[in-house]
Design an enzyme around this catalytic site. Sequence first.
Site, short mmCIF file in Angstrom:
data_model
loop_
_atom_site.label_atom_id
_atom_site.label_comp_id
_atom_site.label_asym_id
_atom_site.label_seq_id
_atom_site.Cartn_x
_atom_site.Cartn_y
_atom_site.Cartn_z
N LYS A 84 14.50 5.96 -3.52
CA LYS A 84 13.62 6.75 -4.40
C LYS A 84 13.63 8.21 -3.99
CE LYS A 84 9.69 4.57 -4.04
NZ LYS A 84 10.02 3.35 -3.29
N CYS A 174 -5.89 1.60 -5.34
CA CYS A 174 -4.91 1.34 -4.27
C CYS A 174 -5.46 1.39 -2.86
CB CYS A 174 -3.67 2.22 -4.43
SG CYS A 174 -3.83 3.94 -4.00
N MET A 175 -6.44 2.19 -2.53
CA MET A 175 -6.86 2.18 -1.13
C MET A 175 -8.33 2.45 -0.90
SD MET A 175 -7.37 5.35 -1.07
CE MET A 175 -6.85 6.97 -1.39
N MET A 346 -1.55 -2.85 0.17
CA MET A 346 -2.38 -3.42 -0.89
C MET A 346 -2.83 -4.84 -0.60
SD MET A 346 -2.64 -0.92 -2.73
CE MET A 346 -2.08 0.34 -1.62
N GLY A 383 -0.19 4.79 -0.79
CA GLY A 383 0.89 4.63 -1.75
C GLY A 383 1.18 5.83 -2.61
N GLN A 384 0.39 6.89 -2.52
CA GLN A 384 0.62 8.07 -3.33
C GLN A 384 0.72 9.28 -2.41
OE1 GLN A 384 -1.41 8.06 -7.36
NE2 GLN A 384 -2.88 6.85 -6.22
#
Lengths: 764, 239
Positions: A84, A174-175, A346, A383-384
């Site tokens: 990615k 997500c968190m 997650m 995750g971001q």
Amino acid sequence: MALTRRDVIRNGLVVVGGTAAAPLFRGTLQDGAARAAGVTTWHKAPCRFCGTGCGVEVGVRDSRVVAVRGDEQSPVNEGLLCAKGFGLAKILYGADRLVRPRIRNSAGQLVDATWDEALGLIASKWTALVAEHGRDSVAMFGSGQWTIPEGYAALKFMKGGIRTNNLEVNARFCMASAVVGYLTTYGIDEPSGCYDDLDLADDFFLWGSNMAEMHPMLFNRILRRRQADAGVRVHNLTTFGHMTNQGADETLVFKPHSDLYLANAMAHVLVNEGLVDTAFIGNHAVFMRNISGTDTAIDLAAYTAFLDAYRPGDVATAVGISAADITRMARLYGDPARKTVSLWTMGMNQHTRGVWINNLVHNLHLLTGKVARPGNGPLSLTGQPSACGTCREVGTFTHRLPSDRVVANAAHRAAVESVWGVPAGTIPSPAESPLTDAMAMFEKLANGSIKSVWINTTNPFQSMPNLDAYLPRIRAADPFIVVSDIYPSRTVDEADVILPSACWVEKEGLFGNTERRTQHFAKLVPAAGDARPDVWQFVEVARRMGFGHLFPAAWDGQLERSLFDEYRQLTLGTHHDLATFDELVASRGLRWPVHDGVETKWRFNAAYDPAVAPGAPDGIEFYGRADKRAVVWARPYEAPPEIPDANYPFWLCTGRVLEHWHTGTMTRRVPELHRAVPEAVCYINDADAARLGVGGGDRITIRSRRGSVQMRAELPCRVSVPPGLVYVPFFDEDYLINKVVLGAVDPQSKQPDYKKCAVSIEKA
Amino acid sequence: MRNGLILNSLLFCPALLLLATGACRPVTGEADAGSMADAAHVHDGSVPADAGTHLDAGHHADASHPFDAAMSHDAGTLEDAGTQRDAGLPVDSGAAVDSGTAVDAGGTADSGITADSGVSVDSGFTADSGTTADAGFTVDAGSAVDAAVAVDSGATPDAGVTAVDAGWTDVDAGPRRAFPGAPPTMPHLPYGCEMNCAMCHAASYPGIPPVPHPERLMCRQCHVPQYQVALRVQNTFLP
């Protein structure tokens, strides 16, 4: 020694990465980059995708991104990149970039508009709605992809201008459980340690984290550590097999939701086998339990009695891991000669008791004294790219303000109002403007109490759970929906106004990663078409609504800097102190708290963190809480809200794949990544498939009480699920698995559980 | 015995079954594909090592020798290379066989031509070749060629291959690096479910290019396979 080290750093000796190991991925790749003809300039930037915060170098020629390579000077990834990361070079260039504003006309058709028309329409609509229906009739939903200046501008606009708490972010999905986990355990958010722990630990426990795919470069760092020391072990605790199995020393598959049993059973072993660091506990911890709704201090004896219900032999069947294995792993946590890191994503956070399982894993580190010390600690992976830097630190959740302040606290509101230069009482308390977490915001859109939402940098109409319970009702309520994005998406489909946004190095910004590292990137290329930075969009609408005084800096390239400088004032003296803008421009990021230009690797540890009071026992002080102690929580098992039964006999777990990022809006437009994983499939166990007469490639229907999706079945391969569980990635907008997913949330964090619900499978 | 050693190593591998049946096949690429073809020659011991030579899989394959059987599929891949996939249209597999042309594997990638690179030997899909697979992916003509090769080599088509193998076909989609410095995409589909590239790409297997960094276990974090599917959206990136 620590002071010496800090002095060394301050005196300008560059310490990269903390290890002497050779950087990964030099050689062929870098040589190839060097051969790139015509590449004129290379510039540092953090990756646009996950929360690892890898450093990249962006090759720019003729005002276009022409290549990306790993930044060898980045202490995070030392020149390595995943698939990615290399795909970054192409995310700006999908042929369907949104390049001009569009407005839905009275006939329901989207027509091109000027920026002035679009922004003017939003401002006039919102002004009218606020006048007629009150300030809580409008809302903004953003993300952990907001840069720090973007999140800060959004926060100031919504809470200081419109004066509503209707500001929320997809990080709720997500968190949020990790946030509340840190806050309830240590009284302050984010990890005590950092990635350097990955170079130092002996045992790595992965709790529901497919790290090889979701945080590839960090997993590589662990594997490098293991190769350097034959005694290092990677323990993969998971509910199904995946790519991480290949790199792990052992993979132990536990039953969904039984992590609550598992962590308590490991604590049972620690307490009953004398593996507790009693001095550490005596100096630095308290035991607590929520009794009848009240958090209550208990003692070690009461905690030990609580753990009686979690003897390994008694819970092994429910967990699906033998008592011997549970005991063996607990003894590794309890071995003072071994350093231990726990990692999770997650699996623990998207959990109806996500906060509890976070607390329970923190317990294992507190009981053994393995926290806030090099090579030891619990590390939540995000995750971001700026889930930490923006959502958590700036505080763009509905209830938060900068540096762990909350809107419920009058002193916190006053501190922020002072820096903003707005009258006391400007920021609304929860009584004045109710807190509206993500699921509550979409419910209010569906029931009509929120009449307009500006969705920015996220794609909730693909990513939110239980879609069919919300989206049809939202359409019927017909709120005025503004969407800022870079490509068409399921969310853009619903927009009344589409605003084309600049992406990544088309603008200047700062991200904050998992390990508290704040990273700056410069604008390197012009934005596509007439796309504009999101921060400019916020400020321009705010100005049109009469809130221009909140954003005095001119739009001359200094707006991001001025917003960051102002925000930074709110971090100083709070244990969240950020580096200066110039320090971040000049560095590969710095980990807060930063004092005199020196970052902090291990918080709460006097050898590294000057905030620890002199004379703290063993140099450790959990200053986040008033009593300077961290909390060992007695958290019981609680059954999930939906479990498989005769009609819906399978667990459904959803998640991601390495090659695609979240809803695939960017990665599915990168040819190499799209061809690598062209569509989502449903992984099903061989035995289940045979029983159902389903072969690999057959179309199946996945049905829950909420909805159904047809897609292709895949037999165990890259993903290997146990009998009774199916796994579906959510990146594919053609197969909206979130129609099937249960929307139940953790009552403390309000984070939905995407990992567990009951479904049936039939051949389509 | 070199082959014996290889077999002993590979027999532990679930991918071997798929190798034996040709469920996944290497595709022509640039130098790597040539090397894979070379490997077939080396194993056979009777064919000159020339990546550009048309290999007759039927002659080459040893039905009792799974590794060779797999390698015979490399030959089939070369045979197919150069056929332009026509997405969305039913394909006459017989015509595709006729049109198969031996090409220089090294040149294929450079030319940027989308090669018809074959499909797995899912017997169901083979029988079905010429129809459009669900999800809009076309089973290309190579499947028929595969079937012939599989039968010739005595390998049994495996009906249990996965959805990915059956519906998505590997592709030589032109240059294997997205831009200079980017990691090359995999020149062939993963063999079955195998994640451990070094199992085959090891220095001890002559002709198979060894992984350049054997200390890095997770090759597929950077090197991704390429299935022959239409892009959803064109990308205007220019390296």
